[in-house]
Design an enzyme around this catalytic site. Structure first.
Site, mmCIF file in Angstrom:
data_model
loop_
_atom_site.group_PDB
_atom_site.id
_atom_site.type_symbol
_atom_site.label_atom_id
_atom_site.label_comp_id
_atom_site.label_asym_id
_atom_site.label_seq_id
_atom_site.Cartn_x
_atom_site.Cartn_y
_atom_site.Cartn_z
ATOM 1 N N CYS B 65 34.570 38.795 39.725
ATOM 2 C CA CYS B 65 33.629 38.356 40.753
ATOM 3 C C CYS B 65 32.899 37.082 40.339
ATOM 4 O O CYS B 65 32.999 36.619 39.206
ATOM 5 C CB CYS B 65 32.647 39.471 41.082
ATOM 6 S SG CYS B 65 31.566 39.925 39.707
ATOM 7 N N ALA B 68 30.875 37.313 37.288
ATOM 8 C CA ALA B 68 31.678 37.283 36.060
ATOM 9 C C ALA B 68 31.960 35.845 35.637
ATOM 10 O O ALA B 68 31.938 35.510 34.451
ATOM 11 C CB ALA B 68 32.991 38.042 36.255
ATOM 12 N N ARG B 99 34.208 39.278 26.175
ATOM 13 C CA ARG B 99 35.100 38.140 25.978
ATOM 14 C C ARG B 99 35.025 37.780 24.500
ATOM 15 O O ARG B 99 34.007 37.960 23.867
ATOM 16 C CB ARG B 99 34.668 36.956 26.840
ATOM 17 C CG ARG B 99 34.847 37.231 28.312
ATOM 18 C CD ARG B 99 34.539 35.991 29.133
ATOM 19 N NE ARG B 99 35.702 35.137 29.265
ATOM 20 C CZ ARG B 99 35.695 33.842 29.010
ATOM 21 N NH1 ARG B 99 34.610 33.243 28.574
ATOM 22 N NH2 ARG B 99 36.775 33.118 29.183
ATOM 23 N N HIS B 198 31.669 29.795 38.495
ATOM 24 C CA HIS B 198 31.694 28.592 37.649
ATOM 25 C C HIS B 198 30.884 27.495 38.321
ATOM 26 O O HIS B 198 30.070 26.834 37.692
ATOM 27 C CB HIS B 198 33.128 28.069 37.469
ATOM 28 C CG HIS B 198 34.081 29.062 36.883
ATOM 29 N ND1 HIS B 198 35.420 29.061 37.174
ATOM 30 C CD2 HIS B 198 33.876 30.090 36.030
ATOM 31 C CE1 HIS B 198 36.017 30.032 36.515
ATOM 32 N NE2 HIS B 198 35.104 30.678 35.815
HETATM 33 S S1 SF4 Z 1 28.043 41.171 40.690
HETATM 34 FE FE1 SF4 Z 1 28.127 43.278 40.023
HETATM 35 S S2 SF4 Z 1 28.085 44.349 41.953
HETATM 36 FE FE2 SF4 Z 1 28.716 42.313 42.451
HETATM 37 S S3 SF4 Z 1 30.941 42.350 42.389
HETATM 38 FE FE3 SF4 Z 1 30.203 41.685 40.396
HETATM 39 S S4 SF4 Z 1 30.178 43.564 39.184
HETATM 40 FE FE4 SF4 Z 1 30.206 44.176 41.338
#
Ligand code: SF4
Ligand code: SF4
Lengths: 463, 545
Positions: B65, B68, B99, B198
């Site tokens: 996501c 991430a 990571r 990013h």
């Molecule tokens: S920010 Fe958290 S809640 Fe949203 S998609 Fe990513 S892991 Fe899931």
């Protein structure tokens, strides 16, 4: 750089958490159902993270779909996304069951998943798949809550009334595939017909295949889940289960029932509530329950295993007696482990969980019989570390996430439970029964011996 | 090696394969998917791939996501900032030291907060009544504990929904504590993949960190920033040593082995080199606009690529001494590389590879394989955009959709104080001599004809790909690892390097060659079939009574 040593922890934030989120637990439980593909209803990141985490422990393919929220879905609700996701999961995987877990996001939006599913089932072609929904917002509970929430959802949906079948239902907790295989082996040895839910002993610890399988073989079947309603008895391992949130700092917004509650109250199945069978005491309770249910004597082999464990305790006692240990993990697991450690003469001085049930401390105090140990409910690793630095420890027993404390303190660590992602074989760790306890015992004793041996100026090789 | 593969190479017809792959999907889905799958023709510059579009719900993707990408990828490797994840526990937990980006504080006293995972761990009542108070307290916690130089806050999905104003909280605490505190609205649903994260991270670092410290003297005579290198498995360490030997000062790396402190004066350099174009090109571009710093693309994966990139840096400065040192370094290192290549290449030559990973690695690693005579027959990115496939020339044609509109485009103007006209002139002079800047040709022109290019490959698609093509090695991440290995094909993780590395630079090439020897020449796959499967169970005669 280290956090400062502080006597009390006034901190609001969670620093190095000792819990994971609810959809991880529920998805793992769904992996223990035959022909089931888990789906996480929310943004794709949650599903990716959960998969990644499960994979790094189990080292197996773990397919978990996502309904993949967009910004619009976040505003207008995720119904359309969920239906599309179900369509696509069905066309790719042809699952018998789709196990849906809601995330913090879809729960906060307030998606009414049951009514979405009701509509969805009406559409021709959709009636041949079963859809199960576990409500798993992580702001109401940890991965352990999620795990038991899924089991409860399965029992609620599938258990049927009918003719008595004489089976014994085992309602598992967060155990390793090796543990689950052990439970099945015991039931077979006792010649007791049984249903184990969930059973990811195969699906999360597959052999190498000749041909790739989209959904791994194994798992509790739908028929078996139906049969649970007419079982002779059930054994539920642990007692905090999914009630962590009820007894936690915030009361749950909906009524929480465990799978056992459903079998007991709605189907009048006799229930045995026992801790994880780790250690002599806890295992005795388990085998006693089996004896009671079946009216049979224990097979000689199991009695021998008990005998061997006692023998091992006697032999190894001198190495570990009085050693101070820290133990952490899921509530029910830690409660049993604490009993076991106390039983073998180790002094569990810090006992922690990220879960928030009030039952936890109560049970721990009963097991240890002392008010002196530090019991952390809703604890995190930094709290543990602060205490550990002050108290001084000989040993850490827990999953990989606490390694940094062991490293800092220069003490041995015995890896148990989940997640173990800095060693091979986490999925094959056996914790349960006389046999599992014996393995655990040997590992602990050897960890202590090795520490002593490595630091000995003489280098004894005859201990 | 693998007994199953002995009789290849029967390579399926790629068009037929594509057709078969799409058959499985419902019509509408198939139509959409078809655009993300190309049979490559490196000469055809009109080929267009669909990339950076939403994964279809229910299709199991490699992607993570937005959060991430923001927290995990860009900010994760920086050691002197305390990162607080505002949200329920999972998002923070799963990004905690997962990571393998390494860091090396100069002394044990220097701060390193990478081992910590801070979360507001939102509970029921916070979701109902809002979490701003809790966030303020969490920031205070971080301050009380560490007195850090800066604190970053990351907002996850539920936070976006309940509408906590993290930026207001950051401003308030910044004023109160007198340190730099900044927030990222990087809720997972914001974008298609990590890539959106990013961009969000680039924007904030650019607006709130880069160039805020004007007090430091210049770091050296020839100063650069390295961008888009994350020090997985120690990659940055290898490269740092080369720059030092060349006499080039590395001011900051975005973001492997980095500090926020180094970013604060990162505007005072002569050049930005860009390794992973996807994750960091935004900062490089904005810095050029604001400070006049030119940038060009480099690649340190592969020995030849490394040599080429180092040479270009030396040429950019045009200093005799730097160039001489660089040539000496290259000559020496290539010598050792050659020795290992000579040993490994004959063993692995002619094998085939596939790689589906990241936003640049699926391209960069083809270099390494080429050096070993291994052909990449299928590749694709997890979160790249069209320009990473087709080259930067397509950027003006990329459609802006609802997802890309979610991310702010910063308005950047020339900095009155720090803009360097001299660099603009330098760039112009070099350009006149055909020295390329702002260049990235993308992956497709470098792949062979009829190879497959697949964007955002799904789980199911990779399974079919393996079944039909039976590559000798597959490169992806941990999520794919066991799927692929259950198919009897070794998988090399190119996110975490399977606990190995470094793979960048010359030493990296050597490590990678050796790793390929290990993976491609092992006997383990031969043991898959048990002997009793093909032979009669009973050999010898049964004696009857
Ligand atoms: S920010 Fe958290 S809640 Fe949203 S998609 Fe990513 S892991 Fe899931
Ligand atoms: S939003 Fe909730 S469900 Fe998703 S990763 Fe975060 S804690 Fe887990």
């Amino acid at each position: 750089m280290d956090a400062k040593v502080i006597n009390k922890t006034p901190f609001v934030s969670t620093r190095n958490a000792c819990k994971m989120c609810a959809p991880l637990g529920s998805s793992l439980a769904f992996k223990g159902v035959e022909g089931c593909t888990p789906l996480i209803h929310g943004s794709q990141g949650c599903s990716t993270y959960v998969r990644r985490y499960l994979i790094s422990h189990f080292k197996e393919p773990v397919d978990i779909a996502s309904s993949n929220f967009t910004q619009e879905a976040t505003i207008f609700g995720g119904g359309t996304n969920l239906k599309l996701a179900l369509d696509n999961v069905k066309s790719q995987y042809k699952p018998k069951i789709i196990g849906i877990s809601t995330t913090c996001l879809s729960e906060t939006i307030g998606d009414d998943v049951s009514s979405i599913l009701m509509d969805y089932r009406e559409i021709p072609g959709n009636e041949n798949t079963a859809y199960v929904h576990a409500q798993t917002p992580s702001y109401q509970g940890s991965h352990a809550d999620g795990f038991h929430e899924a089991i409860a959802a399965l029992v609620k949906q599938f258990a049927r009334r009918g003719e008595a079948n004489g089976k014994t239902v085992l309602l598992g907790g967060l155990m390793s595939p090796a543990d689950l295989r052990y439970l099945k082996e015991v039931m077979q040895a006792m010649q007791m017909p049984f249903v184990l839910l969930p059973d990811y002993s195969e699906t999360m610890d597959n052999p190498h295949w000749d041909e790739y399988k989209l959904i791994p073989e194994g798992g509790t079947t739908m028929e078996e889940m139906e049969e649970m309603g007419n079982a002779r008895a059930f054994i539920q391992f642990g007692e905090v289960l999914n009630k962590g949130r009820l007894a936690g700092r915030v009361s749950g917004s909906h009524h929480v029932v465990s799978a056992g509650d459903i079998l007991q109250k709605e189907f009048s199945v006799t229930g045995y509530h026992i801790p994880f069978p780790i250690g002599i005491d806890n295992s005795d309770l388990f085998f006693d329950a089996l004896k009671n249910i079946s009216g049979k004597e224990l097979p000689a082999e199991i009695a021998k295993e008990r005998g061997r464990l006692i023998d091992a305790y006697v032999d190894g006692h001198k190495y570990i007696f009085g050693k101070k240990a820290m133990v952490y993990g899921e509530e029910d697991f830690v409660i049993a482990l604490t009993g076991f450690l106390t039983e073998i003469g180790i002094d569990p001085v810090i006992i922690a969980t990220g879960g928030e049930s009030k039952l936890f401390e109560q049970r721990i105090r009963e097991k240890t019989g002392t008010e002196n140990s530090i019991v952390l409910s809703g604890g995190d690793f930094e709290q543990m570390a602060e205490y550990a630095r002050q108290i001084g420890l000989d040993l850490i027993v827990g999953h990989s996430k606490g390694y940094y404390i062991a490293r800092e303190l220069g003490i041995p660590m015995v890896r148990v439970g989940f997640p173990v992602h800095d060693r091979e074989g986490g999925q094959r760790l056996l914790h349960l029964g006389y046999r599992g306890s014996n393995q655990l015992f040997d590992t602990i004793v050897n960890a202590v011996i090795q520490q002593k041996q490595d630091n000995s100026p003489v280098g004894y090789k005859y201990m | 090696m693998i007994s199953k593969n002995k009789n290849k190479k029967h390579v399926p017809n790629p068009e037929e394969f594509k057709e078969e792959l799409l058959k499985k999907y419902p019509l509408k889905v198939a139509k959409k998917r078809a655009k993300g799958i190309l049979v490559n023709d490196p000469k055809d510059t009109g080929m267009e791939i669909q990339a950076n579009v939403r994964t279809i719900p229910g299709i199991i993707t490699q992607r993570g996501c937005t959060y991430a990408g923001c927290k995990g990828v860009i900010l994760g490797p920086t050691r002197d900032v305390v990162n607080i994840v505002h949200g329920p526990i999972g998002c923070s937990f799963y990004a905690w030291l997962t990571r393998r980006n390494q860091t090396k504080p100069p002394t044990a006293q220097d701060p390193n907060y990478i081992p910590y995972s801070f979360s507001t761990d939102m509970q029921d009542s916070n979701i109902v009544f809002g979490g701003e108070k809790k966030l303020k307290d969490a920031i205070q916690d971080a301050w009380d504990l560490f007195k850090p130089r800066s604190i970053a806050v990351f907002s996850t999905c539920p936070i976006g929904l309940i509408g906590d104003d993290i930026h207001a909280v950051c401003r308030e605490k910044k004023a109160e504590l007198g340190i730099n505190i900044f927030g990222f609205s990087c809720e997972g649903y914001k974008g298609v993949s990590q890539s959106a994260g990013h961009h969000i991270a680039n924007n904030k670092i650019f607006s709130d960190v880069i160039g805020i410290d004007l007090t430091l003297p210049r770091a050296g005579k020839f100063v650069i920033n390295m961008m888009g290198e994350y020090n997985i498995g120690g990659d940055s360490f290898a490269l740092e040593s080369y720059f030092e030997e060349m006499g080039v000062t590395l001011k900051a790396t975005f973001s492997g082995n980095s500090t926020i402190e180094s970013y604060e004066s990162a505007h005072d350099v002569d050049l930005n080199i860009v390794m992973c174009h996807r994750s960091i090109n935004y900062i490089a571009e904005m810095m050029e606009k604001k400070y006049g710093i030119p940038w060009f693309k480099v690649n340190f994966i592969g020995a030849q690529a490394t040599a080429k990139s180092l040479r270009r840096i030396a040429e950019y400065f045009g200093d005799e001494e730097v160039m001489a040192k660089t040539e000496a370094l290259i000559a020496r290192e290539l010598e050792s590389v050659k020795a290992v290549a000579n040993k490994v290449k004959p063993l692995v030559q002619g094998k085939t590879a596939m790689m589906f990973v990241g936003g640049s690695r699926a391209h960069h690693y083809q270099e390494l394989f080429r050096e070993l005579g291994i052909e990449t027959i299928a590749a694709g990115y997890e979160f790249a955009h069209r320009d990473d496939y087709e080259g930067r020339r397509v950027i003006p044609d990329i459609k802006i959709d609802a997802d890309s509109r979610n991310i702010e485009e910063l308005k950047v103007v020339k900095d009155k104080v720090s803009f360097k006209d001299s660099l603009v002139e330098k760039k112009k002079a070099l350009k006149d001599k055909n020295f390329e800047f702002e260049n990235y040709e993308g992956m497709m022109p470098e792949m062979s004809k009829n190879s497959l290019v697949i964007d955002d490959i799904s789980h199911w698609e990779s399974e079919l790909l393996i079944e039909k093509y039976k590559p000798d090695i597959f490169c992806a991440g941990i999520k794919e690892k066991y799927v692929v290995q259950k198919n009897g094909i070794p998988l090399k993780q190119l996110h975490s390097y399977d606990y190995g590395g470094p793979y960048a630079g010359f030493v990296g090439a050597i490590n990678f060659y050796n790793e390929m020897e290990r993976m491609l020449c092992t006997d383990i796959w031969k043991m898959i079939d048990a002997p009793w499967k093909n032979e009669p169970v009973c050999v010898g005669s049964v004696v009857e009574e």
